[in-house]
Each structure stands twice: as structure tokens, then as C-alpha cells.
Motif scaffolding. Sequence first.
Motif, PDB file in Angstrom:
ATOM      1  N   MET A   1      -2.189  -2.004  -3.418  1.00 27.89           N
ATOM      2  CA  MET A   1      -2.220  -0.584  -3.479  1.00 27.89           C
ATOM      3  C   MET A   1      -1.775  -0.812  -5.326  1.00 27.89           C
ATOM      4  SD  MET A   1      -1.642   2.868  -4.208  1.00 27.89           S
ATOM      5  CE  MET A   1      -2.082   3.646  -2.489  1.00 27.89           C
ATOM      6  N   LYS A   2      -0.443  -1.460  -5.461  1.00 32.99           N
ATOM      7  CA  LYS A   2       0.163  -1.478  -6.702  1.00 32.99           C
ATOM      8  C   LYS A   2      -0.764  -1.806  -7.828  1.00 32.99           C
ATOM      9  CE  LYS A   2       3.686  -3.904  -8.398  1.00 32.99           C
ATOM     10  NZ  LYS A   2       5.708  -4.693  -8.444  1.00 32.99           N
ATOM     11  N   THR A   3      -1.410  -3.052  -7.682  1.00 31.51           N
ATOM     12  CA  THR A   3      -2.336  -3.022  -8.852  1.00 31.51           C
ATOM     13  C   THR A   3      -3.702  -1.895  -9.281  1.00 31.51           C
ATOM     14  OG1 THR A   3      -2.980  -5.100  -7.579  1.00 31.51           O
ATOM     15  CG2 THR A   3      -4.676  -4.408  -9.309  1.00 31.51           C
ATOM     16  N   LYS A   4      -3.745  -0.961  -8.414  1.00 31.86           N
ATOM     17  CA  LYS A   4      -5.389   0.252  -8.239  1.00 31.86           C
ATOM     18  C   LYS A   4      -4.257   1.307  -9.593  1.00 31.86           C
ATOM     19  CE  LYS A   4      -7.207   0.353  -4.051  1.00 31.86           C
ATOM     20  NZ  LYS A   4      -7.542   0.701  -2.346  1.00 31.86           N
ATOM     21  N   LEU A   5      -2.779   1.504  -8.998  1.00 35.49           N
ATOM     22  CA  LEU A   5      -1.435   2.240  -9.684  1.00 35.49           C
ATOM     23  C   LEU A   5      -1.341   1.436 -11.371  1.00 35.49           C
ATOM     24  CD1 LEU A   5       0.787   3.522  -7.016  1.00 35.49           C
ATOM     25  CD2 LEU A   5      -1.420   4.872  -7.508  1.00 35.49           C
ATOM     26  N   SER A   6      -1.126   0.891 -11.243  1.00 35.77           N
ATOM     27  CA  SER A   6      -0.751   0.187 -12.608  1.00 35.77           C
ATOM     28  C   SER A   6      -1.902  -0.324 -13.318  1.00 35.77           C
ATOM     29  CB  SER A   6      -0.516  -1.046 -12.098  1.00 35.77           C
ATOM     30  OG  SER A   6      -1.093  -2.280 -11.338  1.00 35.77           O
ATOM     31  N   THR A   7      -3.507  -0.205 -12.924  1.00 36.13           N
ATOM     32  CA  THR A   7      -4.239   0.162 -14.496  1.00 36.13           C
ATOM     33  C   THR A   7      -4.476   1.970 -14.614  1.00 36.13           C
ATOM     34  OG1 THR A   7      -5.509   0.587 -12.053  1.00 36.13           O
ATOM     35  CG2 THR A   7      -5.408  -1.756 -12.642  1.00 36.13           C
ATOM     36  N   LEU A   8      -3.224   2.505 -14.415  1.00 33.50           N
ATOM     37  CA  LEU A   8      -3.771   4.011 -14.715  1.00 33.50           C
ATOM     38  C   LEU A   8      -2.127   4.420 -15.151  1.00 33.50           C
ATOM     39  CD1 LEU A   8      -4.527   5.606 -11.152  1.00 33.50           C
ATOM     40  CD2 LEU A   8      -6.073   5.053 -12.914  1.00 33.50           C
ATOM     41  N   ASN A   9      -3.038   5.015 -16.386  1.00 28.57           N
ATOM     42  CA  ASN A   9      -2.014   5.964 -17.154  1.00 28.57           C
ATOM     43  C   ASN A   9      -1.210   6.577 -16.436  1.00 28.57           C
ATOM     44  OD1 ASN A   9      -0.694   6.138 -19.787  1.00 28.57           O
ATOM     45  ND2 ASN A   9      -2.115   7.312 -20.739  1.00 28.57           N
ATOM     46  N   ALA A  10      -0.190   6.557 -15.690  1.00 31.09           N
ATOM     47  CA  ALA A  10       0.546   6.926 -15.222  1.00 31.09           C
ATOM     48  C   ALA A  10       1.817   6.474 -15.008  1.00 31.09           C
ATOM     49  CB  ALA A  10      -0.253   8.074 -14.169  1.00 31.09           C
ATOM     50  N   GLU A  11       3.112   7.187 -14.373  1.00 32.79           N
ATOM     51  CA  GLU A  11       4.390   6.263 -13.763  1.00 32.79           C
ATOM     52  C   GLU A  11       4.195   6.497 -12.165  1.00 32.79           C
ATOM     53  OE1 GLU A  11       8.854   6.716 -14.276  1.00 32.79           O
ATOM     54  OE2 GLU A  11       7.017   7.445 -15.883  1.00 32.79           O
ATOM     55  N   TYR A  12       4.648   5.559 -11.227  1.00 34.12           N
ATOM     56  CA  TYR A  12       5.017   5.589 -10.253  1.00 34.12           C
ATOM     57  C   TYR A  12       6.204   5.892  -9.543  1.00 34.12           C
ATOM     58  CZ  TYR A  12       5.787   5.257  -5.308  1.00 34.12           C
ATOM     59  OH  TYR A  12       6.619   5.080  -4.051  1.00 34.12           O
ATOM     60  N   LEU A  13       7.474   6.031  -8.966  1.00 34.24           N
ATOM     61  CA  LEU A  13       9.136   5.630  -8.601  1.00 34.24           C
ATOM     62  C   LEU A  13       8.594   6.295  -7.274  1.00 34.24           C
ATOM     63  CD1 LEU A  13      11.593   5.149 -10.432  1.00 34.24           C
ATOM     64  CD2 LEU A  13      12.150   7.549 -10.105  1.00 34.24           C
ATOM     65  N   PRO A  14       9.147   4.603  -6.645  1.00 38.74           N
ATOM     66  CA  PRO A  14       9.334   5.270  -5.621  1.00 38.74           C
ATOM     67  C   PRO A  14      10.765   5.921  -4.924  1.00 38.74           C
ATOM     68  CG  PRO A  14       9.235   3.029  -6.090  1.00 38.74           C
ATOM     69  CD  PRO A  14       9.508   3.648  -7.153  1.00 38.74           C
ATOM     70  N   GLY A  15      10.672   6.114  -3.789  1.00 37.61           N
ATOM     71  CA  GLY A  15      11.885   7.215  -3.164  1.00 37.61           C
ATOM     72  C   GLY A  15      12.930   6.789  -3.491  1.00 37.61           C
ATOM     73  N   GLN A  16      14.430   7.669  -4.272  1.00 39.48           N
ATOM     74  CA  GLN A  16      15.230   7.754  -4.667  1.00 39.48           C
ATOM     75  C   GLN A  16      16.558   7.824  -3.788  1.00 39.48           C
ATOM     76  OE1 GLN A  16      16.158   4.749  -7.518  1.00 39.48           O
ATOM     77  NE2 GLN A  16      13.389   4.695  -7.149  1.00 39.48           N
ATOM     78  N   LYS A  17      17.308   7.021  -3.444  1.00 39.94           N
ATOM     79  CA  LYS A  17      18.637   7.681  -2.791  1.00 39.94           C
ATOM     80  C   LYS A  17      19.617   9.181  -4.089  1.00 39.94           C
ATOM     81  CE  LYS A  17      21.582   7.959   0.638  1.00 39.94           C
ATOM     82  NZ  LYS A  17      21.100   8.368   1.621  1.00 39.94           N
TER      83      LYS A  17
END
Length: 336
Positions: A1-17
Amino acid sequence: MKTKLSTLNAEYLPGQKQYWTGRDSNPNIENQYWHQEIKLLDINNLNNQSIIDIGIIGYACDEGVRRNLGRPGAAKGPRAVRDRLAKLPIHFNTKRVADFGDVSCVEQDLESCIEAFSIIISELIAQKIFPIAIGGGHDMAFGHFMGLRKALKNASKKSIGIINFDAHFDLRPIEKLSNSGTPFNQIIAELEKTGEKIDYFAIGIQQQSNTKRLFDIAKTHQIKYAINYECEPSVEKIKHLQEQLKPLISNTDYLYITIDLDGFSSAYAPGVSAPSPLGFNPFFVFKMLDFLLDTKKVISCDIAELNPKIDRDKNTAILAARLVDFITMKHHKIVM
């Protein structure tokens, strides 16, 4: 999953407290508020041992609204919903809910953001987690649907009916680039590649918010709809609309519900790009959601177009948070 997302020109940020704060309650009693109960997870680290019933995912993007000549600001919508949701009391003790963070647009690359969002939706469904997405422009509906479609491609039951609470059809053909007004036309185009037809019912359509061409497109593709004047909270009106929805419900395996906040009257939802005083009221939508969720066919939901920059007293953010809370409480786990 990480590889799939990292190949795209988009930013992903997990849930933040930091986005989940609120008042404390007595530590000697069980959790009382959303901010105490919510789990914070990373879609890249999701596995079969992550026992979650409902996953919140933010679509922090308003590039589609900008392309559609609307008023930008919906990229901040997910954070505003979390702020209001965090402070609500919880009434879903038997359900495990997690925030999977946000996918964000980079360098106005809407297409990559939609693709990343689609991958996340697909992964949540694959893990039998019910997605509630918060946006963000309504262009996310295309990514949401395609994510569902990908997750179900090898399933014995795979047909998806779309129910859209909205003032607009969002059926515009793409002329140059996709935008917040094109998602359902894009879905039609994808389905046509395999000879399928769209099962789409739009609730709250306003004549003065849609051109004649869009009504013609709806007619061509046999799309059903309810005009805003039909969307009243009376028992008679609601029962009539429920009867109209029954054929779509019966003919599809799953339901995807998408709620564009601009379908509500601006008295309740002023914080949207295209507010209108002639939209439906919350009681109507909550009654309809209750009916739809009771079918036990709803596979995912999203809430689009919250623009905190132009909200008034956070009313629209509060409404969106209440929708998330209601869907969470009423959600029925479905067998896939």
C-alpha cells in the motif's frame, strides 16, 4: 500500500491526535466523547489484525472546485469536521472507529489525488471497514466509486447503486479537465467501457442550479431524481420518495451514499461554495439516511463541499459532524 501511494503525486497524512481535542471526563468512567474513543491509524500499516468497523478518511482537496470556478476552501473541510466531531458525546459503544487521516492534492494534480483516494477506499473495503469520507470537493465521488468498484471486482455481488443528496447532478461532460461538476459523468464513461449502466438517484436537484443539457444527460442515462420541492420532512413526502428509491435498492447489491452539503438550505449549511436558500433541511436527510441504512446495503458514505472559510458560526461543520455521528450510530455491518 505504501508503495502504491508513494508513486502518486499526492500527499497522505495518517490520523493526527492534534485534530481530536475536547473536554475531559471522569477517568473512572468509560469514554464519553469522540476525541477519547477515536483510534488513529495509518492506511499503510493496516492489516487483518486491525479490528476496525468504521474508517474516517479526509479528502483535503478543492482543486476540483477551483477548476469548476467555485470558491476554494473545501480542502480545510476534513479538519473542520474533526474539530466539531471530537467534541460530540459517543453513543456507539459497540463500534470501533478510526481516523485514517487525509489525502491531499499536490501541485493542482487533481487526478493523482483522486487516484490516491480511490486506493485508500479500496483498501478499507478490502479490510471490511466501512468508509466515511469527508471533503473536500465533490470530485471525490469519482474516486470513491472507483475504489469501491476495484474492491468488489472479484466478488460475486458487485453492483453499486449511487444515492446523491445534492442540488446538482454533477453530470457535466469533461471539456478540458475533470472538476467537481463531472464525477458522475466520469462514472458513466467508466461503466460504458464494460457495457454497464449507472444506477444513480439524485435527491434535492434544483432546476436553477442545473442547465437543460444536464437534465437531458440525466434523461439519456435514465437517471432518477427528486426535485428539491419534493424533499420535505413530511411523513407523506418521505414515504413517497422511499417508494421511488425501492427499485434501485432492489436492483443493486450495495448502496454508496454521497452527500453534498450544498443540497441543504443555506439556513443550515452556509459554508459551501454554492449555497442556496431553497435546499432541503437536516430532518429530511436524517430520516432518509435512517431508511437507507436500515436496508443493510450501504457500503460507504461521503460528505462533500464543506468550506470553513465561508462558514457561519461553524454551522456547516457542525451539521457535517452530526451526519458522521448519525451514520456511525446507525451503520449496519453488511456481508460482502
